[in-house]
Motif scaffolding. Structure first.
Motif, PDB file in Angstrom:
ATOM      1  N   ALA A 477       0.825  -1.200   0.000  1.00  0.00           N
ATOM      2  CA  ALA A 477       0.000   0.000   0.000  1.00  0.00           C
ATOM      3  C   ALA A 477       0.865   1.258   0.000  1.00  0.00           C
ATOM      4  O   ALA A 477       0.575   2.223  -0.728  1.00  0.00           O
ATOM      5  N   ALA A 478       1.934   1.265   0.788  1.00  0.00           N
ATOM      6  CA  ALA A 478       2.816   2.433   0.810  1.00  0.00           C
ATOM      7  C   ALA A 478       3.462   2.646  -0.556  1.00  0.00           C
ATOM      8  O   ALA A 478       3.560   3.786  -1.042  1.00  0.00           O
ATOM      9  N   TRP A 479       3.906   1.562  -1.171  1.00  0.00           N
ATOM     10  CA  TRP A 479       4.516   1.700  -2.511  1.00  0.00           C
ATOM     11  C   TRP A 479       3.512   2.252  -3.508  1.00  0.00           C
ATOM     12  O   TRP A 479       3.826   3.142  -4.308  1.00  0.00           O
ATOM     13  N   LYS A 512       1.414   7.657  10.447  1.00  0.00           N
ATOM     14  CA  LYS A 512       0.960   6.638  11.408  1.00  0.00           C
ATOM     15  C   LYS A 512       1.715   5.329  11.214  1.00  0.00           C
ATOM     16  O   LYS A 512       2.077   4.653  12.189  1.00  0.00           O
ATOM     17  N   VAL A 513       1.951   4.977   9.968  1.00  0.00           N
ATOM     18  CA  VAL A 513       2.732   3.762   9.682  1.00  0.00           C
ATOM     19  C   VAL A 513       4.161   3.923  10.197  1.00  0.00           C
ATOM     20  O   VAL A 513       4.742   3.013  10.791  1.00  0.00           O
ATOM     21  N   LEU A 514       4.744   5.093   9.981  1.00  0.00           N
ATOM     22  CA  LEU A 514       6.121   5.325  10.446  1.00  0.00           C
ATOM     23  C   LEU A 514       6.233   5.258  11.961  1.00  0.00           C
ATOM     24  O   LEU A 514       7.229   4.770  12.501  1.00  0.00           O
ATOM     25  N   GLN A 515       5.215   5.713  12.669  1.00  0.00           N
ATOM     26  CA  GLN A 515       5.285   5.794  14.125  1.00  0.00           C
ATOM     27  C   GLN A 515       4.781   4.529  14.819  1.00  0.00           C
ATOM     28  O   GLN A 515       4.967   4.391  16.026  1.00  0.00           O
ATOM     29  N   SER A 519       5.338  -1.639  12.897  1.00  0.00           N
ATOM     30  CA  SER A 519       5.996  -1.515  11.601  1.00  0.00           C
ATOM     31  C   SER A 519       7.432  -2.013  11.669  1.00  0.00           C
ATOM     32  O   SER A 519       8.196  -1.639  12.572  1.00  0.00           O
ATOM     33  N   LEU A 520       7.795  -2.837  10.719  1.00  0.00           N
ATOM     34  CA  LEU A 520       9.165  -3.318  10.592  1.00  0.00           C
ATOM     35  C   LEU A 520      10.043  -2.235   9.975  1.00  0.00           C
ATOM     36  O   LEU A 520       9.527  -1.289   9.352  1.00  0.00           O
ATOM     37  N   PRO A 521      11.365  -2.330  10.118  1.00  0.00           N
ATOM     38  CA  PRO A 521      12.239  -1.341   9.459  1.00  0.00           C
ATOM     39  C   PRO A 521      12.012  -1.249   7.958  1.00  0.00           C
ATOM     40  O   PRO A 521      12.022  -0.152   7.386  1.00  0.00           O
ATOM     41  N   ALA A 522      11.786  -2.407   7.301  1.00  0.00           N
ATOM     42  CA  ALA A 522      11.521  -2.372   5.860  1.00  0.00           C
ATOM     43  C   ALA A 522      10.220  -1.642   5.552  1.00  0.00           C
ATOM     44  O   ALA A 522      10.125  -0.894   4.566  1.00  0.00           O
ATOM     45  N   THR A 523       9.211  -1.823   6.399  1.00  0.00           N
ATOM     46  CA  THR A 523       7.938  -1.129   6.199  1.00  0.00           C
ATOM     47  C   THR A 523       8.109   0.374   6.355  1.00  0.00           C
ATOM     48  O   THR A 523       7.551   1.168   5.582  1.00  0.00           O
ATOM     49  N   TYR A 526       9.527   1.738   3.200  1.00  0.00           N
ATOM     50  CA  TYR A 526       8.508   1.927   2.169  1.00  0.00           C
ATOM     51  C   TYR A 526       7.716   3.203   2.416  1.00  0.00           C
ATOM     52  O   TYR A 526       7.432   3.969   1.482  1.00  0.00           O
ATOM     53  N   ALA A 527       7.313   3.430   3.683  1.00  0.00           N
ATOM     54  CA  ALA A 527       6.497   4.604   3.997  1.00  0.00           C
ATOM     55  C   ALA A 527       7.285   5.898   3.786  1.00  0.00           C
ATOM     56  O   ALA A 527       6.742   6.899   3.272  1.00  0.00           O
ATOM     57  N   LEU A 528       8.563   5.917   4.170  1.00  0.00           N
ATOM     58  CA  LEU A 528       9.374   7.116   3.995  1.00  0.00           C
ATOM     59  C   LEU A 528       9.575   7.426   2.512  1.00  0.00           C
ATOM     60  O   LEU A 528       9.507   8.595   2.091  1.00  0.00           O
ATOM     61  N   THR A 529       9.815   6.386   1.720  1.00  0.00           N
ATOM     62  CA  THR A 529       9.943   6.591   0.277  1.00  0.00           C
ATOM     63  C   THR A 529       8.633   7.067  -0.331  1.00  0.00           C
ATOM     64  O   THR A 529       8.627   7.916  -1.245  1.00  0.00           O
ATOM     65  N   ALA A 530       7.510   6.556   0.167  1.00  0.00           N
ATOM     66  CA  ALA A 530       6.215   7.005  -0.338  1.00  0.00           C
ATOM     67  C   ALA A 530       5.993   8.483  -0.038  1.00  0.00           C
ATOM     68  O   ALA A 530       5.496   9.241  -0.882  1.00  0.00           O
TER      69      ALA A 530
END
Length: 783
Positions: A477-479, A512-515, A519-523, A526-530
């Motif tokens: 979803a983030a991607w 919210k996903v970042l915090q 959330s795993l580091p890989a997740t 994805y969210a930061l790149t999004a």
């Protein structure tokens, strides 16, 4: 005062009356001391009583090795009471690891030559229990003589002893072949059952015996037909079935004799149909006979109608209330689904019902069979059932179910939208149990479906807003939001309900996903790149995105910190390049797996015909040692018959006619390896459009009683040739002629050099590791 020795019955009562383990050890230690003293005194009268007590102590797990020599003395005694206890002690205290067992060979030989039936029975029982290979070779003539004794009691035990001898020393097969034909005429069921068992062992271990006993198939068929048509007999019938043990054993023998033999299979077809239709299935004895009949039908070269009947019988087994019978039916149908797919498909509703079983083993087998039944015509209905099962299945089955659904959807998806919906449902239901490549596959699928970008991003945004615990779903979803966030905000998707989403809601969801602690580091990556990609998709101010990126520049996770620092640098120093760097990913063309495989096949053939390809590094590293073998001498060299070149090609060349040359002459199949029922066959194809290319299909089959596991076939050719190895169809060859393993070799021979192929086979068979290296010379002319 010396305490007298206890009798066996008193010893048992005293040991059972001990309240603690210490009291039990004390009683046993005292009695063992008395037994040792009696053995030293050499009391011949009470020796068998002392040994009987020692055997009871041995059964309780205490050491009793000091009674081994006393067993030999009792066996050599002339009294039957001594021999009985002595032989019993030998069976319990002696085995092949003790040299003392060889000392009783002469005693057994003398007892077998006597005419006393109870003594002969004791000797035969002992020999069949602990007889070593040396003892079997020494005593085989005596056992052969007893096979034709008038007493049924002795003959039964002699037959069972012969079975043990064949298992220990297969070379003794020739000794027991002649009596078996005469023993088949016996009417005594016990002798007949032992004879069938002996013939089965002979056929499994000796190809000569297998050819010999195929002549008696009509006699075996007649014996089984008599059993089936015989009325109720109080002596042999069990639950209304006439001697099911003998019927099952005959069916197993017929399965061995009819495997890969047309005439034998034809002889037993009518009988198998009779057994399959007339056997009573209301009791377990009838079900056992019926199941063995099904296995025999499937293993021999039976008629198509008979195979359908066998599958229908297994379908009836699925409706049985006994869970063991249902499990056996599911396991058998799973073996047949490859060879009789259409017949098994008829029972698909019943198989799907078995998914709801509370028994874990049954539901697992039903899941495996359900996934094997999925095809392009029933994929929608089957996926609904499997997705419903995924929501309620036990945790230990969820990973297998999710992986199976993803593989089936990838293979048989009718449309891309259906494919995306199916994967999203799996990720929403069991996202933590999917395979590692599920995220990459879905992103590639969405990227290649340009017409579904708006639909996919809406579906994923809604799923992410409802649940952020399923990490693969969050990553996809983030991607997708990062790539197609502009489509999400536009709200122009007509395929789902209109949804008004503003920029702040999208950014808040990604924060919210970042915090989130889930959330795993890989997740988070994805969210930061999004978020970074949304900075070029959104029309508003990017200050909020820049603040979030700068915060993670001091993150403890090194990879996430590096990514945030790079993004922050992109904002500060290279803002003019940000839009170009963060533009949408290019479209990825993705067709169905079958089309991909066909395209890959054609491309590989074209590449081989145009030029000699450079082998990849893994193949070179795996075959380095094999290439060196070509310089040495070969132990086993296989030579197929040479083929005469076709004169058509030379004629066309001379006349220079504008027509295509005739296709090369076919190359006969070749068996290059056989050991203990494992065979390796080569079949050859030369494409007419490229005579320099030779396609070799390697087929590994297994006709033994044990599965072949960890099967690997490696090959090497001289440097003047080019070899490509494709992946095999598996690494396990099932027993009894199950589904074979196939592997394709592509050999390019532009210089028309003599073909030399070095093969190395490694596999595990009967719990032993096997490695074979041999060379095959392919004298193919006219290339």
């Amino acid at each position: 005062m010396v305490v007298p020795s206890l009798k066996l019955q008193d010893l048992i009562e005293e040991i059972r009356g001990a309240k603690t383990q210490a009291q039990e050890r004390e009683v046993i230690q005292k009695e063992c001391a008395h037994i040792r003293a009696s053995f030293r005194d050499g009391d011949p009268v009470h020796r068998h009583r002392q040994l009987a007590k020692l055997l009871y102590v041995h059964m309780l797990g205490y050491p009793a090795h000091f009674g081994q020599m006393e067993c030999l003395k009792l066996i050599a005694s002339s009294r039957f009471t001594d021999k009985r206890v002595g032989y019993l002690g030998a069976m319990l205290l002696l085995d092949e690891r003790h040299d003392a067992h060889l000392l009783i060979t002469n005693s057994i030989k003398n007892d077998l030559s006597q005419g006393i039936q109870p003594v002969q029975g004791l000797a035969l029982c002992t020999l069949s229990t602990m007889g070593s290979a040396e003892m079997c070779r020494d005593l085989a003539p005596e056992v052969e003589k007893l096979l034709l004794q008038p007493s049924p009691y002795v003959r039964k035990k002699a037959i069972l002893t012969a079975v043990h001898m064949i298992r220990k020393v297969p070379e003794l097969s020739s000794v027991f072949l002649p009596p078996c034909a005469q023993l088949l005429h016996e009417r005594h069921h016990g002798i007949l059952l032992g004879t069938i068992t002996l013939i089965t062992e002979l056929c499994e271990r000796s190809p000569a015996a297998l050819r010999h006993f195929r002549k008696v198939v009509p006699q075996l068929v007649q014996i089984l037909r008599t059993l089936v048509t015989t009325g109720y007999s109080t002596e042999h019938s069990i639950s209304g079935v006439s001697d099911p043990f003998l019927q099952v054993q005959i069916l197993r023998l017929l399965r061995i004799l009819g495997r890969n033999h047309e005439d034998s299979s034809e002889t037993m077809n009518d009988l198998l149909a009779q057994v399959a239709t007339n056997t009573d299935t209301s009791r377990n004895a009838g079900n056992a006979v019926l199941f063995e009949t099904v296995l025999t039908i499937m293993d021999i070269r039976s008629a198509a109608g008979l195979r359908v009947l066998a599958v229908n019988i297994l379908g009836r087994f699925l409706l049985n209330s006994d869970r063991n019978i249902r499990y056996v039916a599911l396991t058998s149908l799973l073996r047949l689904v490859q060879s009789d797919h259409s017949a098994v498909q008829r029972h698909r509703p019943t198989v799907v019902e078995c998914l709801r079983e509370t028994d874990a083993s049954l539901s697992r087998r039903a899941l495996e069979l359900s996934l094997a039944l999925v095809n392009s015509s029933n994929v929608r209905a089957m996926m609904q059932e499997l997705q419903a099962f995924l929501e309620s299945c036990p945790p230990d089955l969820r990973a297998d179910c999710a992986s199976g659904i993803l593989l089936a959807a990838e293979r048989f998806a009718p449309t891309k939208r259906w494919h995306i919906d199916t994967i999203l449902h799996v990720l929403t239901t069991a996202g933590t149990h999917v395979r590692d490549d599920a995220v990459a596959n879905l992103t590639q699928l969405i990227g290649g479906a340009q017409e579904l970008h708006a639909y996919s991003v809406r579906r994923l945004y809604n799923a992410l807003a409802e649940n952020i615990s399923q990490q693969p779903l969050v990553q996809v979803a983030a991607w997708c939001i990062g790539e197609y966030g502009d489509l999400l905000l536009a709200g122009n998707c007509e395929e789902i309900e209109p949804l008004q989403v503003d920029e702040e809601e999208v950014l808040a969801l990604l924060e919210k996903v970042l915090q989130s602690h889930m959330s795993l580091p890989a997740t988070r990556g994805y969210a930061l790149t999004a978020l970074m990609k949304l900075s070029t998709r959104l029309c508003g101010d990017n200050n909020r995105i820049r603040q979030v990126v700068s915060i993670y520049g001091s993150c403890l996770d090194v990879e996430l910190q590096q990514r945030a620092v790079e993004y922050d640098t992109l904002f500060r120093k290279y803002d003019h390049m940000r839009a170009a760097i963060l533009e949408k990913m290019p479209l990825v063309e993705r067709d169905g797996p079958q089309a991909d495989e066909e395209a890959k096949e054609s491309k590989e053939a074209a590449q081989l015909s145009e030029a000699a390809p450079v082998p990849t590094e893994p193949q070179a590293s795996q075959l380095l040692d094999l290439l060196d073998l070509l310089d040495g001498t070969s132990g086993d060299v296989q030579h197929p018959p040479p083929l005469d070149p076709s004169p058509g090609g030379a004629l066309v060349h001379l006349l220079d006619l504008p027509c295509a040359p005739p296709s090369p002459a076919p190359i006969p199949d070749l068996k290059v390896f056989e050991r203990e029922g494992v065979q390796l066959n080569l079949s050859f194809i030369r494409p007419p459009e490229n005579p320099a290319l030779l396609l070799i299909t390697v087929t590994a089959t297994n006709f033994s009683e044990g599965d072949v596991t960890h099967f690997i076939c490696q090959a090497a050719v001289p440097k003047s040739l080019q070899l490509q190895l494709q992946a095999p169809s598996g690494n396990t060859v099932p027993a009894r002629g199950g589904l074979p393993i196939t592997q394709l070799f592509r050999i390019l021979n532009p210089n028309k050099a003599p073909l030399r192929l070095k093969l190395r086979l490694t596999y595990n068979h009967f719990h032993q590791s096997v490695q074979e290296i041999f060379e095959v010379h392919l004298q193919v002319k006219g290339q």
